[in-house]
Design an enzyme around this catalytic site. Sequence first.
Site, PDB file in Angstrom:
ATOM      1  N   ASP A  70      -2.878   4.778  -2.492  1.00  0.00           N
ATOM      2  CA  ASP A  70      -3.666   5.411  -1.786  1.00  0.00           C
ATOM      3  C   ASP A  70      -4.320   6.997  -2.412  1.00  0.00           C
ATOM      4  O   ASP A  70      -3.406   7.472  -2.808  1.00  0.00           O
ATOM      5  CB  ASP A  70      -3.303   5.652  -0.246  1.00  0.00           C
ATOM      6  CG  ASP A  70      -3.990   6.185   0.719  1.00  0.00           C
ATOM      7  OD1 ASP A  70      -4.852   5.387   1.084  1.00  0.00           O
ATOM      8  OD2 ASP A  70      -3.829   7.569   1.191  1.00  0.00           O
ATOM      9  N   HIS A  89     -10.824  -1.310   5.374  1.00  0.00           N
ATOM     10  CA  HIS A  89     -10.218  -0.855   6.847  1.00  0.00           C
ATOM     11  C   HIS A  89     -10.991   0.623   7.018  1.00  0.00           C
ATOM     12  O   HIS A  89     -10.765   1.164   8.169  1.00  0.00           O
ATOM     13  CB  HIS A  89      -8.673  -0.708   6.938  1.00  0.00           C
ATOM     14  CG  HIS A  89      -8.351   0.029   5.922  1.00  0.00           C
ATOM     15  ND1 HIS A  89      -8.168   0.037   4.568  1.00  0.00           N
ATOM     16  CD2 HIS A  89      -7.769   1.414   6.089  1.00  0.00           C
ATOM     17  CE1 HIS A  89      -7.743   1.199   3.893  1.00  0.00           C
ATOM     18  NE2 HIS A  89      -7.351   1.869   4.964  1.00  0.00           N
ATOM     19  N   ASP A  90     -11.537   1.152   6.159  1.00  0.00           N
ATOM     20  CA  ASP A  90     -12.140   2.821   6.237  1.00  0.00           C
ATOM     21  C   ASP A  90     -13.730   2.373   6.298  1.00  0.00           C
ATOM     22  O   ASP A  90     -14.210   3.549   6.522  1.00  0.00           O
ATOM     23  CB  ASP A  90     -11.876   3.558   4.755  1.00  0.00           C
ATOM     24  CG  ASP A  90     -10.431   3.834   4.756  1.00  0.00           C
ATOM     25  OD1 ASP A  90      -9.723   3.712   5.937  1.00  0.00           O
ATOM     26  OD2 ASP A  90      -9.978   3.924   3.705  1.00  0.00           O
ATOM     27  N   ASP A 124       0.901  -1.261   0.061  1.00  0.00           N
ATOM     28  CA  ASP A 124       0.058  -0.058  -0.014  1.00  0.00           C
ATOM     29  C   ASP A 124       0.859   1.261   0.082  1.00  0.00           C
ATOM     30  O   ASP A 124       1.698   1.614   0.896  1.00  0.00           O
ATOM     31  CB  ASP A 124      -0.795  -0.070   1.268  1.00  0.00           C
ATOM     32  CG  ASP A 124      -2.182   0.641   1.224  1.00  0.00           C
ATOM     33  OD1 ASP A 124      -2.107   1.787   0.489  1.00  0.00           O
ATOM     34  OD2 ASP A 124      -3.237   0.276   1.922  1.00  0.00           O
ATOM     35  N   GLU A 159      -6.890   3.786  -5.632  1.00  0.00           N
ATOM     36  CA  GLU A 159      -7.929   3.991  -4.443  1.00  0.00           C
ATOM     37  C   GLU A 159      -8.452   5.479  -5.003  1.00  0.00           C
ATOM     38  O   GLU A 159      -7.568   6.395  -5.007  1.00  0.00           O
ATOM     39  CB  GLU A 159      -7.471   4.091  -3.308  1.00  0.00           C
ATOM     40  CG  GLU A 159      -8.844   4.332  -2.301  1.00  0.00           C
ATOM     41  CD  GLU A 159      -8.445   4.834  -1.001  1.00  0.00           C
ATOM     42  OE1 GLU A 159      -9.316   5.024  -0.048  1.00  0.00           O
ATOM     43  OE2 GLU A 159      -7.696   5.949  -0.895  1.00  0.00           O
TER      44      GLU A 159
HETATM   45  O1  ISL Z   1     -12.594   6.874   5.282  1.00  0.00           O
HETATM   46  C1  ISL Z   1     -13.112   7.727   4.522  1.00  0.00           C
HETATM   47  C2  ISL Z   1     -14.076   8.429   5.099  1.00  0.00           C
HETATM   48  O2  ISL Z   1     -14.300   7.784   6.233  1.00  0.00           O
HETATM   49  C3  ISL Z   1     -12.416   8.028   3.324  1.00  0.00           C
HETATM   50  O3  ISL Z   1     -13.050   9.119   2.637  1.00  0.00           O
HETATM   51  C4  ISL Z   1     -11.096   7.983   3.258  1.00  0.00           C
HETATM   52  O4  ISL Z   1     -10.472   8.904   3.781  1.00  0.00           O
HETATM   53  C5  ISL Z   1     -10.531   7.919   1.864  1.00  0.00           C
HETATM   54  O5  ISL Z   1     -11.118   6.818   1.258  1.00  0.00           O
HETATM   55  C6  ISL Z   1      -9.138   7.751   1.799  1.00  0.00           C
HETATM   56  O6  ISL Z   1      -8.675   6.881   2.337  1.00  0.00           O
HETATM   57  C7  ISL Z   1      -7.202   6.472   2.307  1.00  0.00           C
HETATM   58  O7  ISL Z   1      -6.560   7.667   2.652  1.00  0.00           O
HETATM   59  C8  ISL Z   1      -6.421   8.096   3.968  1.00  0.00           C
HETATM   60  C9  ISL Z   1      -6.494   7.052   5.056  1.00  0.00           C
HETATM   61  O8  ISL Z   1      -6.745   7.568   6.084  1.00  0.00           O
HETATM   62  C10 ISL Z   1      -7.316   5.763   4.581  1.00  0.00           C
HETATM   63  O9  ISL Z   1      -7.220   4.835   5.670  1.00  0.00           O
HETATM   64  C11 ISL Z   1      -7.061   5.184   3.066  1.00  0.00           C
HETATM   65  O10 ISL Z   1      -7.643   4.164   3.049  1.00  0.00           O
HETATM   66  C12 ISL Z   1      -5.443   9.157   4.120  1.00  0.00           C
HETATM   67  O11 ISL Z   1      -4.282   8.467   3.804  1.00  0.00           O
END
Ligand code: ISL
Length: 555
Positions: free
Chosen positions: A214, A338-339, A106, A266
């Site tokens: 990401d 995980h989000d 990642d 993503e």
């Molecule tokens: O999880 C979200 C809202 O609750 C999404 O908007 C998320 O922030 C977005 O998908 C981006 O996620 C990724 O980047 C973020 C990180 O916090 C997340 O864990 C990651 O998957 C910042 O790096």
Amino acid sequence: GESQPGDTPRSQWWRDAVVYQIYPRSFVDSDGNGVGDLRGIISKLDYLRWLGVDAIWISPFYPSPGADMGYDISDYTDVDPLFGDLQAFDDLVAAAHTRGLRVIVDIVANHTSDEHAWFVESRSAKTNAKRDWYWWRPARAGYQPGTPGAEPNNWASFFGGSAWSFDPETGEYYLHLFDRKQPDLNWENPEVRQALFEMMRWWKNRGVDGLRLDVINLVSKVPTLPGDDSGNGFKYYACGPRIHKYMAELRAGVAGSDTDFVLIGETPGVNPEQAVGFTDQQRGELDMIFAFQHVELGQENGKFDTRALLPGELADMLAYWQESLGDAGWIGLYLSNHDQPRQVSRFGDDSEQWRAHSAKTLALASMLQRGTAFVYQGEEIGMINANFASASELRDVESLNYLAQGGNLKGVQAAGRDNARTPMQWDSSPGAGFTAGTPWVAVPARGAHISVAEQRAAADSVLNFYRALVELRHREPAIGSGSYRRVATDTPAVYAYERELGEQRLRIIANLSDETAHTTLSDCESWQELLATEPIAKQNPLVLPPWSGVVLQRS
Ligand code: ISL
């Protein structure tokens, strides 16, 4: 599914594949400090091979202050001592490859930690050579720097508040679309891109088989950073003016001519047309992207204000994406990560009565569509939301910020990211078989009985159903390569579609509700069952019990 790393390169190995996402902090703790680690992952590779998945994607394990649980990276080319060291990583790659499993890491390239050496240099002086590696701007004209309203523009952080923080050292602001400890890199500067691509190649040279990138659609901003009168800035930093140039550079600079190396983007906020723009193979950018519209359904007023879904709402959104893509573009199929909250709690029914039924039916509905299937750890046993009842049990900066700004705990219980980050439940011992120590986040009381140990032994478990689904994806060519066509049903809660390739025709029918549904199946005799979530009688109309589904093949 047949190809192994090391075989003759086979382009698009990922089409019929299943990728298992590991959140390392919560997977297996091998040394008893309460935090999962790389050696813990190694100890479960045989389990993953048994499950039948093709690849693992590991969420960040790099050195990090942990402000966003590792998505704030302070050193891109090392392992945080919490998780192990580079030797453990090399051992993990070797052990995975021996078992025919590919390894995807990642990469967080939109931002670094504020403790990364690049940012430490950048913030040290306006004249520093790396000043321009990040987005520095003076206070808004007419405002005293550092006072309310003086931010360079009105862009909002995903985690609440302004996307700008004031740095008294040089009297300017830096941009951070996420936490203030996650300053955004300036991709306009070619040195930044070269440094990032070099870092990605470093991981490729260490043996990794692909990257999950990401928030990669946020890396091109409109360079003048205009204010956004009626919004939060999203339209000026998402899929910005040079995004396709950057993605093509990334592909060329990192994957080169290696057609097996997979690039997964993503991409929050993209529509199907933009998805095709990123993943059209002729353009040579990404191999697949993650769409968000289906996981954002029902968000009335931000993610913490989510209403229950209407019957058919999920099915309609999934079908909208499948139909809009047609035979172009490619997506990762997922209902959780995980989000997100646990998929059974969000889209299914996590009561004891329907938990297992809805876990199986959601998997069947999602994973046989056109795309690469993703399984987030714990979904294969139907884990449910933690529903933590006290703020002291929460760990995630997003939820904690939301509560600090006056948000309510109910919203966090429904949508908070900690729901999906509790320890993987290997067995029903106090540490869930995850740790011999005190876990960094609690094993929730609710659902603590859900475990791999219990389900591996039970033929009709969620776990054994996932295993059968993975096997089916690999076995039936129409899943990896066939077309998609939605089939109309008598009830909105029933999602039905066909996958077709040459002579082969599969029909997937899923009742996504807790009521019995009837659905007409013309030509009943010519269909043969390949897989079902529970016994379903062959008759017309088909009677689908609550939360049930079936895969049929036309003979
Ligand atoms: O999880 C979200 C809202 O609750 C999404 O908007 C998320 O922030 C977005 O998908 C981006 O996620 C990724 O980047 C973020 C990180 O916090 C997340 O864990 C990651 O998957 C910042 O790096």
